[in-house]
Design an enzyme around this catalytic site. Structure first.
Site, PDB file in Angstrom:
ATOM      1  N   ASP A  10     -17.372 141.905 -24.540  1.00 31.36           N
ATOM      2  CA  ASP A  10     -17.536 140.694 -23.731  1.00 31.36           C
ATOM      3  C   ASP A  10     -19.033 140.504 -23.557  1.00 31.36           C
ATOM      4  OD1 ASP A  10     -16.969 138.514 -21.980  1.00 31.36           O
ATOM      5  OD2 ASP A  10     -17.172 139.809 -20.239  1.00 31.36           O
ATOM      6  N   SER A  11     -19.404 139.361 -22.992  1.00 29.79           N
ATOM      7  CA  SER A  11     -20.823 139.136 -22.710  1.00 29.79           C
ATOM      8  C   SER A  11     -21.302 140.031 -21.564  1.00 29.79           C
ATOM      9  CB  SER A  11     -21.038 137.675 -22.334  1.00 29.79           C
ATOM     10  OG  SER A  11     -20.195 137.354 -21.245  1.00 29.79           O
ATOM     11  N   CYS A  73     -13.331 138.194 -24.267  1.00 31.29           N
ATOM     12  CA  CYS A  73     -14.179 137.092 -23.805  1.00 31.29           C
ATOM     13  C   CYS A  73     -13.571 135.807 -24.343  1.00 31.29           C
ATOM     14  CB  CYS A  73     -15.592 137.287 -24.354  1.00 31.29           C
ATOM     15  SG  CYS A  73     -16.686 135.889 -24.077  1.00 31.29           S
ATOM     16  N   GLU A 152     -21.303 138.117 -11.645  1.00 36.01           N
ATOM     17  CA  GLU A 152     -22.170 139.205 -12.113  1.00 36.01           C
ATOM     18  C   GLU A 152     -23.118 139.645 -10.984  1.00 36.01           C
ATOM     19  OE1 GLU A 152     -22.659 140.809 -15.323  1.00 36.01           O
ATOM     20  OE2 GLU A 152     -20.878 139.894 -16.189  1.00 36.01           O
ATOM     21  N   CYS A 184     -11.427 132.658 -18.284  1.00 35.35           N
ATOM     22  CA  CYS A 184     -12.637 133.439 -18.475  1.00 35.35           C
ATOM     23  C   CYS A 184     -12.313 134.814 -17.911  1.00 35.35           C
ATOM     24  CB  CYS A 184     -13.798 132.799 -17.713  1.00 35.35           C
ATOM     25  SG  CYS A 184     -15.287 133.821 -17.681  1.00 35.35           S
ATOM     26  N   HIS A 186     -13.949 136.991 -16.558  1.00 38.57           N
ATOM     27  CA  HIS A 186     -14.586 137.349 -15.284  1.00 38.57           C
ATOM     28  C   HIS A 186     -13.758 136.892 -14.076  1.00 38.57           C
ATOM     29  CE1 HIS A 186     -18.257 137.950 -17.658  1.00 38.57           C
ATOM     30  NE2 HIS A 186     -18.875 138.400 -16.577  1.00 38.57           N
TER      31      HIS A 186
HETATM   32  N1  DGL Z   1     -16.272 136.523 -19.850  1.00 39.20           N
HETATM   33  C1  DGL Z   1     -16.624 135.424 -20.709  1.00 39.20           C
HETATM   34  C2  DGL Z   1     -15.393 134.593 -21.017  1.00 39.20           C
HETATM   35  O1  DGL Z   1     -14.285 135.084 -20.883  1.00 39.20           O
HETATM   36  C3  DGL Z   1     -17.668 134.451 -20.264  1.00 39.20           C
HETATM   37  C4  DGL Z   1     -18.917 134.912 -19.720  1.00 39.20           C
HETATM   38  C5  DGL Z   1     -20.128 134.200 -20.223  1.00 39.20           C
HETATM   39  O2  DGL Z   1     -20.318 133.000 -20.046  1.00 39.20           O
HETATM   40  O3  DGL Z   1     -20.908 134.924 -20.795  1.00 39.20           O
HETATM   41  O4  DGL Z   1     -15.521 133.471 -21.405  1.00 39.20           O
END
Ligand code: DGL
Length: 267
Positions: A10-11, A73, A152, A184, A186
């Protein structure tokens, strides 16, 4: 090969929501997680850049001998999964199909709101996948780019996060959504605040559990399930280390993440 690790990327830390679901369903699996924290967020980058980052993340994991990869992600799944499938033979799973399946598991889902990064909303990957499976849906995508930085920052229960969420959700509430997709990885951390803001009858859906189920089916089909019964390991690699990361990772995993390694990808 079945005793090799599963690779996730993931990012940032968001993909750990998927890791947690996999640890619950497949506790014996060893997991190697890459969070590209140095280049976060992915959600505001162009499709080309996201594809390049995803490719470098996959190469990092393959170089460490993983047996399968989960793109944990949504943004990377939306923009890069088809090209990754074309390029690599290793099994690679994304989170969008499982999310859509989870949303449509309820036969009454009709007005579906999607909150996601700008990249995911603009890709229309969710909108297309939903419309392909059920006709007559009313689908409302809402880009929510401020949420990943707030998460974050560990501002999960903070007045600023509440205010931002209200601003993003009001238009969806006005449209009378019955389902809200947390598109997402997150966002599951915001579920307690989301529940306070949304009408009680709005169903919240994320892809983590369904993704873990898909992974189990796929590993079993390929004969790749970990054969041993002992508890699997978790190895975290991040491209940038911050002091807050450990506390944040604990929120996602509900336990200590253990030692965190500094990773270099690409280049
Ligand atoms: N966790 C990432 C997702 O599911 C997004 C986070 C980001 O924008 O880097 O899209």
């Amino acid at each position: 090969m079945s005793s090799a690790s599963l690779g996730f990327f993931d990012s940032g830390v968001g993909g750990l929501t998927v890791v947690r679901a996999v640890q619950e369903l497949l506790p014996a699996e060893n997991i190697l997680y890459l969070g590209d924290t140095a280049r976060l967020p992915y959600g505001s980058k162009s499709p080309e850049t996201i594809r390049q980052f995803a490719d470098e993340d996959v190469r990092f994991l393959i170089a460490r001998g993983v047996k399968a990869i989960v793109v944990a992600c949504n943004t990377a799944t939306a923009h890069a999964l088809p090209s990754l499938h074309e390029k690599y033979r290793i099994p690679i799973l994304g989170v969008i199909e499982p999310g859509v399946e989870a949303a449509l598991a309820c036969p009454h889902a009709l007005r579906i709101g999607i909150i996601a990064t700008r990249g995911t909303i603009r890709s229309h990957a969710y909108q297309h996948a939903l419309a392909l499976r059920r006709t007559g849906l009313m689908i409302h995508g809402q880009a929510t780019p401020l949420l990943v930085p707030l998460i974050e920052e560990n501002w999960l229960d903070h007045p600023a996060t509440r205010q931002v969420l209200k601003t993003y959700l009001d238009p969806l509430i006005e449209k009378g959504i019955d389902t809200l997709m947390l598109a997402c990885t997150h966002y599951p951390l915001l579920i307690p605040v989301l529940r306070e803001i949304l009408p009680a009858d709005v169903r919240l859906v994320d892809s983590a559990t369904t993704c873990a189920e898909h992974l189990k089916v796929e590993l079993s089909r390929l004969g790749l399930l970990e054969p041993s019964a002992r508890e699997g390991t978790l190895e975290l690699h991040l491209t940038d280390l911050s002091e807050e990361f450990e506390a944040l990772a604990r929120q996602f995993l509900l336990k200590s993440p253990g030692r965190i390694h500094r990773a270099t990808v690409g280049g």
